[in-house]
Design an enzyme around this catalytic site. Structure first.
Site, PDB file in Angstrom:
ATOM      1  CG  ASN A  33      -7.724   6.138   5.812  1.00 46.46           C
ATOM      2  OD1 ASN A  33      -6.601   6.637   5.951  1.00 46.46           O
ATOM      3  ND2 ASN A  33      -8.792   6.601   6.457  1.00 46.46           N
ATOM      4  CD1 TRP A  34      -2.589   1.892   4.326  1.00 47.91           C
ATOM      5  CD2 TRP A  34      -0.436   2.533   4.398  1.00 47.91           C
ATOM      6  NE1 TRP A  34      -1.891   1.111   3.441  1.00 47.91           N
ATOM      7  CE2 TRP A  34      -0.562   1.486   3.459  1.00 47.91           C
ATOM      8  CE3 TRP A  34       0.824   3.098   4.602  1.00 47.91           C
ATOM      9  CZ2 TRP A  34       0.521   0.985   2.730  1.00 47.91           C
ATOM     10  CZ3 TRP A  34       1.904   2.610   3.874  1.00 47.91           C
ATOM     11  CH2 TRP A  34       1.754   1.553   2.954  1.00 47.91           C
ATOM     12  CE  LYS A  35      -8.988   5.020   9.631  1.00 49.68           C
ATOM     13  NZ  LYS A  35     -10.112   4.897  10.542  1.00 49.68           N
TER      14      LYS A  35
ATOM     15  CG  HIS B  11     -11.564   9.871   7.626  1.00 44.90           C
ATOM     16  ND1 HIS B  11     -11.728   9.692   8.982  1.00 44.90           N
ATOM     17  CD2 HIS B  11     -11.609   8.631   7.075  1.00 44.90           C
ATOM     18  CE1 HIS B  11     -11.861   8.391   9.227  1.00 44.90           C
ATOM     19  NE2 HIS B  11     -11.787   7.729   8.085  1.00 44.90           N
TER      20      HIS B  11
ATOM     21  CD  GLU C 190     -10.290   8.196  11.995  1.00 47.54           C
ATOM     22  OE1 GLU C 190      -9.230   8.367  11.365  1.00 47.54           O
ATOM     23  OE2 GLU C 190     -10.817   7.070  12.156  1.00 47.54           O
TER      24      GLU C 190
ATOM     25  CD  GLU D 216     -14.795   6.001   5.622  1.00 50.37           C
ATOM     26  OE1 GLU D 216     -14.180   5.000   5.291  1.00 50.37           O
ATOM     27  OE2 GLU D 216     -14.301   6.899   6.344  1.00 50.37           O
TER      28      GLU D 216
ATOM     29  N   GLY E 138     -13.779   1.603  12.621  1.00 50.54           N
ATOM     30  CA  GLY E 138     -12.859   1.084  13.629  1.00 50.54           C
ATOM     31  C   GLY E 138     -13.550   0.426  14.808  1.00 50.54           C
TER      32      GLY E 138
ATOM     33  CB  SER F 164     -16.077  -2.391  10.601  1.00 50.26           C
ATOM     34  OG  SER F 164     -15.706  -1.617  11.729  1.00 50.26           O
TER      35      SER F 164
ATOM     36  N   GLY G  53      -9.908   0.900   6.419  1.00 48.23           N
ATOM     37  CA  GLY G  53      -8.971   1.371   7.434  1.00 48.23           C
ATOM     38  C   GLY G  53      -8.153   0.222   7.993  1.00 48.23           C
ATOM     39  N   GLY G  54      -8.544  -0.266   9.143  1.00 50.60           N
ATOM     40  CA  GLY G  54      -7.781  -1.292   9.867  1.00 50.60           C
ATOM     41  C   GLY G  54      -7.331  -2.457   9.000  1.00 50.60           C
TER      42      GLY G  54
HETATM   43  P1  PGA Z   1     -12.081   0.965   9.377  1.00 47.34           P
HETATM   44  O1  PGA Z   1     -11.844   2.482   8.899  1.00 47.34           O
HETATM   45  O2  PGA Z   1     -12.066   0.104   8.135  1.00 47.34           O
HETATM   46  O3  PGA Z   1     -10.931   0.675  10.304  1.00 47.34           O
HETATM   47  O4  PGA Z   1     -13.396   0.937  10.079  1.00 47.34           O
HETATM   48  C1  PGA Z   1     -12.394   2.969   7.708  1.00 47.34           C
HETATM   49  C2  PGA Z   1     -12.007   4.423   7.540  1.00 47.34           C
HETATM   50  O5  PGA Z   1     -11.948   5.141   8.549  1.00 47.34           O
HETATM   51  O6  PGA Z   1     -11.743   4.895   6.408  1.00 47.34           O
END
Ligand code: PGA
Length: 246
Positions: free
Chosen positions: A9-11, A93, A95, A164, A170, A208, A229-230
């Site tokens: 997930n590149w966001k 998600h 966010e 999640e 994050g 994470s 994500g990251g």
């Molecule tokens: P993260 O994000 O791996 O940076 O914690 C995961 C996500 O939000 O899908």
């Protein structure tokens, strides 16, 4: 045996040169024992599709409109995602739930719109730290998933679920494999009860996930891969995580 799936997930990250570098590293690292996909910002979908078209790697988007078409400025329909060859779209998600006020019902409507166009929704559920500390984790994730199951009815078995925990996204703070497994087992039981196909459905863990914790997480009985994500932005890390999903 469920085949593992790892989704980046590149966001709101990336640029043409950075994407080209990341995708070419990923292409070069194949084959993987797991299915691998990247969910990229919508403006990069066409290029991503062209880059990955001749590979078994898949791509997807990070959000979709619940509407089929119309006067919805700024929105992108599931039909458009399908035209870009998207296999997946992330829906709900945390966010988007937090920053865009997305309700359980809206998330469910988005998942339905995606499925109607043959795009698999990766439906995210997860509790906040306050909810976990109040002992509400199970109630929260079940409520979030149940809205989707209710909306999709007989198609509910076609989704991918991602657990999640909001407090792990994050933050560098990962759920322990035991904590994650416990919630995955609850979600699988709920899916099984609702669809009769829960044992065949994929439930990803996100929050994470890094090269050093991926293998232990993916070894849990009900964890079928990850939503990353990251770490999905760093080629070496993402490749290591994909390889950890055997
Ligand atoms: P993260 O994000 O791996 O940076 O914690 C995961 C996500 O939000 O899908």
């Amino acid at each position: 045996m469920r085949r593992k799936l790892v989704v980046g997930n590149w966001k709101m990250h990336g640029s043409r040169p950075a994407n080209a570098e990341l995708l070419s590293a990923l292409i070069g690292a194949r084959p993987f024992a797991a299915d691998v996909a990247v969910c990229v910002p919508a403006v990069f979908l066409t290029e991503t599709a062209a880059t990955l078209a001749s590979t078994e790697l898949r791509w997807g988007a990070q959000d979709v409109s619940p509407h089929e078409q119309g006067a919805y400025t700024g929105e992108i329909s599931a039909g458009m995602l399908a035209e870009c060859g998207c296999r997946y779209v992330i829906t709900g998600h945390s966010e988007r739930r937090a920053f865009h006020g997305e309700s359980d019902l809206l998330v469910a409507q988005k998942a339905k719109a995606a499925l109607a166009r043959g795009v698999t929704p990766i439906v995210c559920v997860g509790e906040t730290l306050a909810q976990r500390e109040a002992g509400e984790t199970e109630a929260v994730v079940k409520r979030q998933l149940s809205a989707v199951i209710h909306q999709l009815a007989h198609c509910a078995s076609e989704i991918v679920v991602a657990y999640e925990p909001v407090w792990a996204i994050g933050t560098g703070r990962t759920a322990t494999p035991e904590q994650a497994q416990a919630v995955h087992a609850i979600l699988r039981a709920q899916l099984q009860a609702a669809t009769g196909r829960g044992e065949a459905m994929k439930i990803l863990y996100g929050g994470s996930v890094k090269p050093d914790n991926a293998a232990t997480l993916f070894a849990q009985a009900d964890i079928d891969g990850g939503l990353i994500g990251g770490a999905s932005l760093k080629a070496a890390d993402f490749i290591a995580i994909c390889r950890a999903a055997a």
